[in-house]
Design a protein around this motif. Sequence first.
Motif, mmCIF file in Angstrom:
data_model
loop_
_atom_site.group_PDB
_atom_site.id
_atom_site.type_symbol
_atom_site.label_atom_id
_atom_site.label_comp_id
_atom_site.label_asym_id
_atom_site.label_seq_id
_atom_site.Cartn_x
_atom_site.Cartn_y
_atom_site.Cartn_z
ATOM 1 N N GLY A 10 71.434 43.612 27.671
ATOM 2 C CA GLY A 10 72.584 44.421 26.520
ATOM 3 C C GLY A 10 73.072 44.173 25.304
ATOM 4 N N ILE A 11 72.213 43.463 24.779
ATOM 5 C CA ILE A 11 71.445 42.696 23.565
ATOM 6 C C ILE A 11 70.890 44.332 22.463
ATOM 7 C CG2 ILE A 11 70.851 41.758 20.979
ATOM 8 C CD1 ILE A 11 71.667 39.533 23.026
ATOM 9 N N PHE A 12 70.040 44.579 23.232
ATOM 10 C CA PHE A 12 68.552 45.626 23.419
ATOM 11 C C PHE A 12 69.885 47.142 23.129
ATOM 12 C CE2 PHE A 12 65.699 48.566 24.676
ATOM 13 C CZ PHE A 12 64.665 48.506 23.112
ATOM 14 N N LEU A 13 70.397 47.426 24.801
ATOM 15 C CA LEU A 13 71.355 49.006 25.195
ATOM 16 C C LEU A 13 71.765 48.808 23.464
ATOM 17 C CD1 LEU A 13 71.649 48.450 28.375
ATOM 18 C CD2 LEU A 13 69.435 50.062 27.050
ATOM 19 N N ASP A 14 72.430 47.661 23.511
ATOM 20 C CA ASP A 14 74.018 47.645 21.987
ATOM 21 C C ASP A 14 73.424 48.137 20.876
ATOM 22 O OD1 ASP A 14 76.239 47.443 23.479
ATOM 23 O OD2 ASP A 14 75.892 45.341 22.464
ATOM 24 N N ARG A 15 71.388 47.917 20.351
ATOM 25 C CA ARG A 15 71.095 47.851 19.604
ATOM 26 C C ARG A 15 70.701 49.736 19.182
ATOM 27 N NH1 ARG A 15 66.483 43.156 19.341
ATOM 28 N NH2 ARG A 15 68.270 41.261 18.422
ATOM 29 N N ASN A 16 70.814 49.648 20.651
ATOM 30 C CA ASN A 16 69.537 51.019 20.868
ATOM 31 C C ASN A 16 70.244 52.299 21.561
ATOM 32 O OD1 ASN A 16 66.663 50.903 19.865
ATOM 33 N ND2 ASN A 16 67.239 48.855 21.331
ATOM 34 N N LEU A 17 71.500 52.768 21.661
ATOM 35 C CA LEU A 17 72.483 53.011 22.065
ATOM 36 C C LEU A 17 73.296 53.156 20.907
ATOM 37 C CD1 LEU A 17 71.405 53.091 25.373
ATOM 38 C CD2 LEU A 17 70.809 54.144 24.090
ATOM 39 N N GLU A 18 74.218 52.545 20.832
ATOM 40 C CA GLU A 18 75.425 52.232 19.438
ATOM 41 C C GLU A 18 75.129 53.712 19.020
ATOM 42 O OE1 GLU A 18 77.403 49.176 19.326
ATOM 43 O OE2 GLU A 18 78.173 49.522 21.186
#
Length: 182
Positions: A174-182
């Motif tokens: 989730g952290i990785f996705l938050d960093r890259n998709l927001e």
Amino acid sequence: MPKVDRRILKSQEAIKKAVTELMTEKRFDDITIQDIADRANVNRGTIYLHYVDKYDLLDKMIEEHMNNLRDLCHSAADMTFQEGNYIWFEYFEHHHLFFSTMLESKGAHYFRSRFLELVIQEYSPEVDTTEGENKGLSKEIVLQFFASAIVGTVEWWFKNGMQVPTNVIAEQTGIFLDRNLE
């Protein structure tokens, strides 16, 4: 919505569990309706009441899980990726026999492509290539990259016996996705 008889639900669950267990023991093509009936402790006719054949049964099982994951995505729409991931990974953990069997079996290509397609569909609204970190990138490539990463992470998690706790893998992906998709 009409109420479904509990005996029908119980039979269907036994049938689904039986086919999943049998798939851990042998190739799906080698599994017979009689094998499923014996394992589920039902008559062959009971299986045919609910499914055309074993392929219809498997298709319906896959569709059910894809719909459940889609529903989880929609219920997590207002959450962070970390919170939403936790819901997904809890679901994977609860249904680990099905997912690990489907991702590891020789017939996994169809299931994996359906799973990948679902992830792409659900993350598509989150990907913005007009501004931010992904500005100027191809939306299709970004989606393919992250969807492949998610599916690959789930596969890795199952292949390694889910040694990483559910909350840890959900939080870190989730952290990785938050960093890259927001």
